[in-house]
Design a protein around this motif. Sequence first.
Motif, PDB file in Angstrom:
ATOM      1  N   MET A  27      -2.198  58.891  50.266  1.00  0.00           N
ATOM      2  CA  MET A  27      -3.120  59.995  50.213  1.00  0.00           C
ATOM      3  C   MET A  27      -3.235  60.518  48.785  1.00  0.00           C
ATOM      4  O   MET A  27      -4.319  60.909  48.356  1.00  0.00           O
ATOM      5  CB  MET A  27      -2.654  61.100  51.147  1.00  0.00           C
ATOM      6  N   ILE A  28      -2.120  60.512  48.081  1.00  0.00           N
ATOM      7  CA  ILE A  28      -2.147  60.960  46.694  1.00  0.00           C
ATOM      8  C   ILE A  28      -2.989  59.998  45.855  1.00  0.00           C
ATOM      9  O   ILE A  28      -3.783  60.428  45.011  1.00  0.00           O
ATOM     10  CB  ILE A  28      -0.716  61.088  46.143  1.00  0.00           C
ATOM     11  N   THR A  29      -2.841  58.711  46.111  1.00  0.00           N
ATOM     12  CA  THR A  29      -3.618  57.715  45.369  1.00  0.00           C
ATOM     13  C   THR A  29      -5.112  57.880  45.643  1.00  0.00           C
ATOM     14  O   THR A  29      -5.930  57.824  44.715  1.00  0.00           O
ATOM     15  CB  THR A  29      -3.164  56.290  45.750  1.00  0.00           C
ATOM     16  N   LEU A  30      -5.467  58.086  46.883  1.00  0.00           N
ATOM     17  CA  LEU A  30      -6.870  58.320  47.234  1.00  0.00           C
ATOM     18  C   LEU A  30      -7.400  59.565  46.532  1.00  0.00           C
ATOM     19  O   LEU A  30      -8.524  59.570  46.017  1.00  0.00           O
ATOM     20  CB  LEU A  30      -7.030  58.469  48.749  1.00  0.00           C
ATOM     21  N   GLY A  31      -6.599  60.600  46.488  1.00  0.00           N
ATOM     22  CA  GLY A  31      -7.001  61.831  45.808  1.00  0.00           C
ATOM     23  C   GLY A  31      -7.236  61.622  44.327  1.00  0.00           C
ATOM     24  O   GLY A  31      -8.197  62.141  43.756  1.00  0.00           O
ATOM     25  N   ILE A  32      -6.376  60.839  43.688  1.00  0.00           N
ATOM     26  CA  ILE A  32      -6.548  60.562  42.258  1.00  0.00           C
ATOM     27  C   ILE A  32      -7.813  59.752  42.020  1.00  0.00           C
ATOM     28  O   ILE A  32      -8.564  60.014  41.070  1.00  0.00           O
ATOM     29  CB  ILE A  32      -5.299  59.853  41.704  1.00  0.00           C
ATOM     30  N   ILE A  33      -8.066  58.779  42.886  1.00  0.00           N
ATOM     31  CA  ILE A  33      -9.292  57.984  42.762  1.00  0.00           C
ATOM     32  C   ILE A  33     -10.517  58.878  42.917  1.00  0.00           C
ATOM     33  O   ILE A  33     -11.489  58.773  42.161  1.00  0.00           O
ATOM     34  CB  ILE A  33      -9.307  56.837  43.793  1.00  0.00           C
ATOM     35  N   LEU A  34     -10.485  59.786  43.887  1.00  0.00           N
ATOM     36  CA  LEU A  34     -11.606  60.706  44.075  1.00  0.00           C
ATOM     37  C   LEU A  34     -11.773  61.649  42.890  1.00  0.00           C
ATOM     38  O   LEU A  34     -12.901  61.953  42.486  1.00  0.00           O
ATOM     39  CB  LEU A  34     -11.430  61.507  45.362  1.00  0.00           C
ATOM     40  N   GLY A  91     -11.018  65.352  46.110  1.00  0.00           N
ATOM     41  CA  GLY A  91      -9.881  64.759  45.429  1.00  0.00           C
ATOM     42  C   GLY A  91      -8.739  65.741  45.263  1.00  0.00           C
ATOM     43  O   GLY A  91      -7.571  65.400  45.482  1.00  0.00           O
ATOM     44  N   ILE A  92      -9.059  66.962  44.900  1.00  0.00           N
ATOM     45  CA  ILE A  92      -8.030  67.994  44.755  1.00  0.00           C
ATOM     46  C   ILE A  92      -7.356  68.258  46.095  1.00  0.00           C
ATOM     47  O   ILE A  92      -6.127  68.344  46.181  1.00  0.00           O
ATOM     48  CB  ILE A  92      -8.642  69.289  44.183  1.00  0.00           C
ATOM     49  N   VAL A  93      -8.154  68.366  47.144  1.00  0.00           N
ATOM     50  CA  VAL A  93      -7.605  68.615  48.483  1.00  0.00           C
ATOM     51  C   VAL A  93      -6.695  67.464  48.913  1.00  0.00           C
ATOM     52  O   VAL A  93      -5.603  67.686  49.457  1.00  0.00           O
ATOM     53  CB  VAL A  93      -8.747  68.842  49.501  1.00  0.00           C
ATOM     54  N   ALA A  94      -7.110  66.225  48.660  1.00  0.00           N
ATOM     55  CA  ALA A  94      -6.309  65.065  49.052  1.00  0.00           C
ATOM     56  C   ALA A  94      -5.001  65.007  48.284  1.00  0.00           C
ATOM     57  O   ALA A  94      -3.948  64.699  48.855  1.00  0.00           O
ATOM     58  CB  ALA A  94      -7.107  63.781  48.845  1.00  0.00           C
ATOM     59  N   VAL A  95      -5.027  65.303  46.992  1.00  0.00           N
ATOM     60  CA  VAL A  95      -3.799  65.282  46.192  1.00  0.00           C
ATOM     61  C   VAL A  95      -2.829  66.361  46.666  1.00  0.00           C
ATOM     62  O   VAL A  95      -1.634  66.104  46.835  1.00  0.00           O
ATOM     63  CB  VAL A  95      -4.121  65.449  44.686  1.00  0.00           C
ATOM     64  N   VAL A  96      -3.346  67.560  46.914  1.00  0.00           N
ATOM     65  CA  VAL A  96      -2.476  68.654  47.367  1.00  0.00           C
ATOM     66  C   VAL A  96      -1.896  68.348  48.748  1.00  0.00           C
ATOM     67  O   VAL A  96      -0.703  68.538  48.984  1.00  0.00           O
ATOM     68  CB  VAL A  96      -3.255  69.993  47.360  1.00  0.00           C
ATOM     69  N   GLY A 149      10.034  64.104  52.520  1.00  0.00           N
ATOM     70  CA  GLY A 149      11.223  63.814  51.730  1.00  0.00           C
ATOM     71  C   GLY A 149      12.400  64.712  52.058  1.00  0.00           C
ATOM     72  O   GLY A 149      13.552  64.332  51.854  1.00  0.00           O
ATOM     73  N   THR A 150      12.124  65.902  52.565  1.00  0.00           N
ATOM     74  CA  THR A 150      13.195  66.815  52.920  1.00  0.00           C
ATOM     75  C   THR A 150      13.702  66.586  54.341  1.00  0.00           C
ATOM     76  O   THR A 150      14.642  67.249  54.767  1.00  0.00           O
ATOM     77  CB  THR A 150      12.738  68.281  52.779  1.00  0.00           C
ATOM     78  N   GLY A 151      13.065  65.677  55.070  1.00  0.00           N
ATOM     79  CA  GLY A 151      13.541  65.338  56.404  1.00  0.00           C
ATOM     80  C   GLY A 151      12.878  66.100  57.534  1.00  0.00           C
ATOM     81  O   GLY A 151      13.289  65.989  58.687  1.00  0.00           O
ATOM     82  N   GLY A 206      -1.470  65.406  50.134  1.00  0.00           N
ATOM     83  CA  GLY A 206      -0.520  64.307  49.988  1.00  0.00           C
ATOM     84  C   GLY A 206       0.800  64.767  49.405  1.00  0.00           C
ATOM     85  O   GLY A 206       1.872  64.334  49.837  1.00  0.00           O
ATOM     86  N   ALA A 207       0.736  65.656  48.433  1.00  0.00           N
ATOM     87  CA  ALA A 207       1.959  66.174  47.824  1.00  0.00           C
ATOM     88  C   ALA A 207       2.765  67.004  48.829  1.00  0.00           C
ATOM     89  O   ALA A 207       3.989  66.875  48.916  1.00  0.00           O
ATOM     90  CB  ALA A 207       1.625  67.006  46.597  1.00  0.00           C
ATOM     91  N   VAL A 208       2.085  67.829  49.597  1.00  0.00           N
ATOM     92  CA  VAL A 208       2.773  68.643  50.612  1.00  0.00           C
ATOM     93  C   VAL A 208       3.430  67.752  51.660  1.00  0.00           C
ATOM     94  O   VAL A 208       4.590  67.963  52.040  1.00  0.00           O
ATOM     95  CB  VAL A 208       1.792  69.647  51.266  1.00  0.00           C
TER      96      VAL A 208
END
Length: 51
Positions: free
Chosen positions: A1-8, A24-29, A39-41, A31-33
Amino acid sequence: MITLGIILLVTGFLTGIHIIWTLGIVAVVAGAVLAIAGGTGHAIAGRKHWF
């Protein structure tokens, strides 16, 4: 999702289309969330792992 956001983001910046830039901004955010929560389980949408 982060990659798609960067491409957008890049596509929206180069073409000057603001809606693609915003998506793109929405997808990056989002994906990061999801990456941080995963990652925290924490289970996301009732699943601990996405395959």
